[in-house]
Each structure stands twice: as C-alpha cells, then as structure tokens.
Scaffold this motif. Structure first.
Motif, short mmCIF file in Angstrom:
data_model
loop_
_atom_site.label_atom_id
_atom_site.label_comp_id
_atom_site.label_asym_id
_atom_site.label_seq_id
_atom_site.Cartn_x
_atom_site.Cartn_y
_atom_site.Cartn_z
N CYS A 9 0.84 -1.20 0.00
CA CYS A 9 0.00 0.00 0.00
C CYS A 9 0.87 1.25 0.00
N TYR A 15 -1.10 -5.69 2.39
CA TYR A 15 -2.45 -6.26 2.46
C TYR A 15 -2.37 -7.65 1.85
N THR A 36 -11.69 -2.22 2.66
CA THR A 36 -11.61 -0.91 3.31
C THR A 36 -10.16 -0.55 3.59
N TYR A 37 -9.37 -1.53 3.99
CA TYR A 37 -7.96 -1.30 4.31
C TYR A 37 -7.23 -0.69 3.12
N THR A 38 -7.37 -1.28 1.93
CA THR A 38 -6.67 -0.77 0.76
C THR A 38 -7.29 0.52 0.24
N ARG A 41 -5.60 3.39 1.56
CA ARG A 41 -4.15 3.41 1.40
C ARG A 41 -3.72 3.33 -0.06
#
Length: 92
Positions: A9, A15, A36-38, A41
C-alpha cells in the motif's frame, strides 16, 4: 484454482488477500472498490502472488500470512518459506 496475493500500500504496509481472479481483484483494489484497508491506502501495488490448486488452500495461506509481522512478510516474499522457518511472533 485459488491465488493468494500481497499488495504493498501507499503507506508501506501490506495487504494479504485471496481470489480466483487476481487481475479482476487487483483492479477492484486500485479502483477503491476492494477492502476498506486498501481503499484508505491507495495506490496499491501487487508485490507477490502464488497459485494453489484450490481456493481453500489459498484462503488458508492468506490467513496464515495475515498473522505475520511486516518483517516476516518481507522475508517470505524475498526468500520463500525457507526464509521464515523457525520465526516466532517475537522474532519480528
């Protein structure tokens, strides 16, 4: 067939995911429609992937790698499983 993959990221974190179509999944991540994490980022870059005969095997590896530290993930990507044999959570 299943694929486990690692994305780098924009903030330098990794990830880990699994899929049956890595090209489609990568485009979803890059378009902000992935996890949502990526999404928070972007941009992301595919830095490692491995194919497995079955998706459940890829999913099991995804879960295994997700529990690893940043350093252990980097060692694994550079040297494979032999590079991280014997690592513990305290190692890094």
């Amino acid at each position: 067939m299943g694929i486990v993959y690692i994305l780098r990221c924009a903030d330098g974190t990794y990830y880990v995911g699994s899929t049956t179509d890595v090209s489609r999944r990568l485009e979803q991540h890059r378009a902000g429609m992935g996890a949502t994490y990526t999404r928070r980022r972007l941009p992301v870059e595919l830095v490692w992937m491995e194919e497995f005969a079955r998706i459940d095997e890829a999913f099991a590896w995804e879960k295994r790698i997700q529990g690893w530290s940043h350093d252990k993930r980097e060692a694994f990507m550079a040297g494979g499983i032999d590079a991280v044999l014997g690592w513990s959570k305290r190692h890094g």
